[in-house]
Design an enzyme around this catalytic site. Structure first.
Site, PDB file in Angstrom:
ATOM      1  CG  LEU A 138      19.051  35.661  33.501  1.00 31.57           C
ATOM      2  CD1 LEU A 138      18.560  36.340  32.240  1.00 31.57           C
ATOM      3  CD2 LEU A 138      19.093  34.159  33.307  1.00 31.57           C
ATOM      4  NE  ARG A 139      23.792  41.550  39.072  1.00 27.77           N
ATOM      5  CZ  ARG A 139      22.891  41.910  39.971  1.00 27.77           C
ATOM      6  NH1 ARG A 139      22.546  41.071  40.928  1.00 27.77           N
ATOM      7  NH2 ARG A 139      22.336  43.106  39.933  1.00 27.77           N
ATOM      8  N   GLY A 140      24.734  34.919  37.251  1.00 28.13           N
ATOM      9  CA  GLY A 140      25.605  33.737  37.277  1.00 28.13           C
ATOM     10  C   GLY A 140      25.916  33.245  35.875  1.00 28.13           C
TER      11      GLY A 140
END
Length: 349
Positions: free
Chosen positions: A286-288
């Site tokens: 979920l970093r993006g």
């Protein structure tokens, strides 16, 4: 002019740098919101990477620190304070402060882990019962910028330490059962030449933004860049004075954006669209999603808006996602065409 001459060695003005808009935007966004997670700048040799990074540090307003503090502690923000400063404040001890330029720390390629993290004097700890700590580069970079040139040539173990400290905001040093921690909130900036090797995808993914720069092809623009540099080398103080107004305006815009950032909103439907894009690009984790939300808010704040628009997302999403597409270490980083295609499909042209 006299005021300018009294400063440290002259620095090429940030606003005088021609072209490389992607790199400049990535640096400005990280300065507005350091929680974006730094920027990786990859590009050809001699394209002004180091010059631009040093120029943004020189542009930033001074910060207030507790005097004689080894970690550039903030006087009122607990997240930016060393444990010693917290203890002194809790005891009601009055502390003096001073203004310093934003720290700009270079990490040399040959640095050791001790040089980066700091060292504990075990002998003194055992014989005198005192925690004696020699700060490393992470301590000096607190509340500033930590720059790693040729980061793709740095040992992966050190890159891991850097990224962990950058993400958590703390550096913890443990030796022989003795543990010391201190704040390490900094903007991590890495640069490199892709011809000399890429970072592993797992490490690359942990940089918030990824900027690509290329050698300028337009001969007229190349001549203009060469002239600009020649003028600076010949008479740096006049060059700095010529751009002082633009420098002051950009500094003002950054301060305003920092102060307004917390009030910027991003609509729920737009957040869903961002996550839809990340899903369509098959991006792991979920970093993006998180970085795109942060960067879009910082961009909106920089442009004086209190709500993120579709156009704000389009301006930053390529910086946030292009380096997260790699699944195979042998793949090259997509220039952004794949991201643009999916963004246009989901957000519309």
């Amino acid at each position: 002019m006299d005021k300018i001459k009294n400063t440290a060695r002259p620095m090429f003005p940030f606003t005088a740098i021609i072209g490389q808009e992607e790199m400049k935007l990535a640096l400005i966004l990280n300065v507005i919101d350091p929680k974006i997670g730094g920027v990786m700048i990859m590009g050809d040799r001699g394209t002004g990477k180091s010059t631009t990074i040093r120029a943004i540090a020189d542009l930033l307003p001074e910060i207030e620190i507790v005097s004689d503090d080894l970690f550039n502690s903030h006087i009122s923000d607990y997240d930016l304070m060393s444990d010693l400063t917290k203890q002194r404040i809790d005891k009601g001890i009055s502390l003096s402060t001073e203004l310093i330029k934003v720290p700009m720390i270079d990490l040399p390629l040959g640095a050791t882990e001790d040089r980066l993290c700091g060292t504990i004097d075990i002998e003194k700890a055992l014989s005198e019962g005192i925690k004696s700590f020699e700060p490393g580069l992470l301590a000096k970079a607190n509340r500033g910028i930590l720059y790693v040139d040729e980061v793709n040539l740095l040992d992966d173990h050190l890159v891991d330490i850097l990224l962990d400290a950058s993400a958590s905001g703390w550096n913890i040093v443990e030796r022989e059962g003795i543990s010391i921690r201190h704040p390490a909130r900094f903007v991590l900036v890495g640069s490199g030449n892709p011809e000399e090797g890429e970072l592993r995808p797992q490490l690359l993914d942990r940089f918030g933004l990824h900027a690509e720069i290329r050698t300028v092809k337009d001969p007229y623009l190349r001549v203009k860049i060469v002239e600009q540099r020649s003028n600076f080398d010949r008479d740096p103080y006049t060059c700095i004075q010529n751009f002082q107004e633009q420098q002051d305006q950009l500094k003002h815009d950054i301060i305003v954006a920092q102060n307004q950032l917390s009030s910027v909103k991003i609509d729920y439907d737009l957040r869903v669209k961002i996550s839809e894009i990340c899903g369509a690009l098959n991006i792991d984790g979920l970093r993006g999603d998180i970085v795109t939300n942060r960067a879009a808010k910082a961009f909106a704040s920089y442009n004086g808006k209190d709500e993120v628009t579709i156009n704000d997302v389009k301006q930053v999403i390529k910086l946030c996602l292009r380096h997260r597409l790699r699944k195979d270490p042998l793949d090259t980083i997509d220039s952004g065409s794949k991201v643009k295609q999916v963004v246009d499909d989901i957000l519309g042209d």
